[in-house]
Write a protein that holds these residues in place. Structure first.
Motif, PDB file in Angstrom:
ATOM      1  N   CYS A  34      -1.958  14.419 -25.103  1.00 57.09           N
ATOM      2  CA  CYS A  34      -1.433  12.687 -24.734  1.00 57.09           C
ATOM      3  C   CYS A  34      -0.770  12.291 -23.096  1.00 57.09           C
ATOM      4  N   THR A 232      -9.684  13.641 -29.116  1.00 57.39           N
ATOM      5  CA  THR A 232      -9.316  12.107 -28.876  1.00 57.39           C
ATOM      6  C   THR A 232      -8.279  11.642 -28.132  1.00 57.39           C
ATOM      7  N   ARG A 236      -9.431   8.973 -25.146  1.00 59.18           N
ATOM      8  CA  ARG A 236      -8.557   7.406 -24.954  1.00 59.18           C
ATOM      9  C   ARG A 236      -8.780   7.917 -22.660  1.00 59.18           C
ATOM     10  N   HIS A 239     -11.380   7.052 -21.649  1.00 58.02           N
ATOM     11  CA  HIS A 239     -12.159   5.679 -21.737  1.00 58.02           C
ATOM     12  C   HIS A 239     -10.678   5.075 -20.000  1.00 58.02           C
ATOM     13  N   HIS A 240      -9.769   5.301 -20.226  1.00 58.22           N
ATOM     14  CA  HIS A 240      -8.575   4.932 -19.099  1.00 58.22           C
ATOM     15  C   HIS A 240      -9.468   4.757 -18.007  1.00 58.22           C
ATOM     16  N   ALA A 255     -12.855   3.641 -26.481  1.00 60.31           N
ATOM     17  CA  ALA A 255     -12.900   4.787 -26.332  1.00 60.31           C
ATOM     18  C   ALA A 255     -13.192   5.684 -27.633  1.00 60.31           C
TER      19      ALA A 255
END
Ligand SMILES: NC(=O)c1ccc[n+]([C@@H]2O[C@H](COP(=O)([O-])OP(=O)(O)OC[C@H]3O[C@@H](n4cnc5c(N)ncnc54)[C@H](OP(=O)(O)O)[C@@H]3O)[C@@H](O)[C@H]2O)c1
Length: 261
Positions: A34, A232, A236, A239-240, A255
């Motif tokens: 993350c 996952t 994300r 997507h950003h 996403a």
């Protein structure tokens, strides 16, 4: 009639412990991912040298996922059990493509890959391939052909098939985009890209959830959890990245999971 289960008395004590420890390791990996994007593709900052061509990287790091389970399957004479043969064929349907076909479908302009990342992927596939092989083929919990009619196998096989089709369709669309605009990125359209930025990752996660169901095994579960932990945060990040790069990026697109995330 419930499927005949065979509990192998010789299953070494350390194997379940190792399996659960491996599964638990996915959590800190997911948390780390993350904050740090795996440095390949669009998230490659170019500082992790040396680099190798993407084709070589994918070929080398994914090959153990074909070879290790194949070696274990042959050593354990897995073909003598129809259910183990079916497990093997389903696994190889995915991995022969990923290791030995997909790399040659990548455009030569695909971003190079850090050697270190290839080595980490190689290590992951050695461990994961060994655990799948040991759990499913050397110490099988289910090996009666009745398992092929059990709801868990049938549901898992359908889920795996749906994930496989989604993954292949999305990969095909991305590879086509890259051929149309060598060396550059465009906004993907069609298929599940209508709803999410990374349907290839969604398909991959769905596949391995199906695998966990159809094998009904901690090995399958561990792989589904690892894949989700890996993809996952990356979905994300992709997507950003799309939103930052393309001001007219479809606003309603999520996403990874349509309508949710
Ligand atoms: N089981 C697991 O844990 C796991 C982990 C990682 C990957 N995978 C699977 O491996 C496959 C490849 O993964 P990946 O992370 O490389 O996927 P990706 O980032 O979506 O890239 C796939 C390919 O398409 C190109 N591409 C992506 N988006 C593009 C765009 N908008 N325009 C033009 N070209 C684009 C990429 O080029 P660039 O390389 O130049 O960006 C790359 O060649 C996927 O099917 C994934 O599910 C599985």
């Amino acid at each position: 009639m419930p499927p005949e289960t065979i509990t192998i008395a010789t299953r070494p004590d350390w194997l379940p412990t190792l399996m659960w420890a491996w599964l638990a390791l996915a959590l800190p990996v997911a948390v780390s991912l993350c904050f740090i994007n795996a440095p390949y593709g669009r998230h490659n900052p170019g500082t992790w040298r040396p680099m190798i061509p993407a084709r070589t990287g994918w070929l080398v790091m994914e090959s153990p996922a074909v070879l290790v389970p194949a070696g274990v399957f042959i050593w354990a004479r897995g073909w003598e059990s129809p259910v183990l043969l079916v497990f093997f064929l389903i696994w190889q349907m995915h991995y022969v493509h990923r290791a030995w076909i997909y790399p040659f479908r990548l455009a030569r302009t695909s971003s190079p890959m850090p050697m270190l990342l290839m080595l980490m992927g190689l290590m992951y596939n050695l461990i994961n391939g060994s655990l799948q092989g040991a759990w499913l083929f050397v110490h099988p919990v289910v090996s009666s052909a009745d398992w092929l009619g059990d709801w868990r196998f049938v549901t898992g096989a359908v889920v795996f098939g749906i994930g496989f089709v989604i993954n292949m369709d999305s990969c095909n669309r991305l590879l086509r985009l890259r051929r149309e605009k060598p060396g550059g990125y465009s906004v993907p359209h069609g298929g599940l890209f209508r709803w999410v930025s990374c349907p290839n990752y969604l398909g991959e996660i769905v596949e391995w959830i199906g695998w966990a169901l159809l094998t009904w095994s901690p090995a399958g579960l561990a792989f589904a959890v690892w894949t989700t932990a890996n993809l996952t945060p990356r979905a994300r990040a992709h997507h950003h990245w799309y939103h930052d790069r393309f001001p007219d990026y479809p606003a309603k697109r999520k996403a990874l999971v349509p309508g949710i995330f």
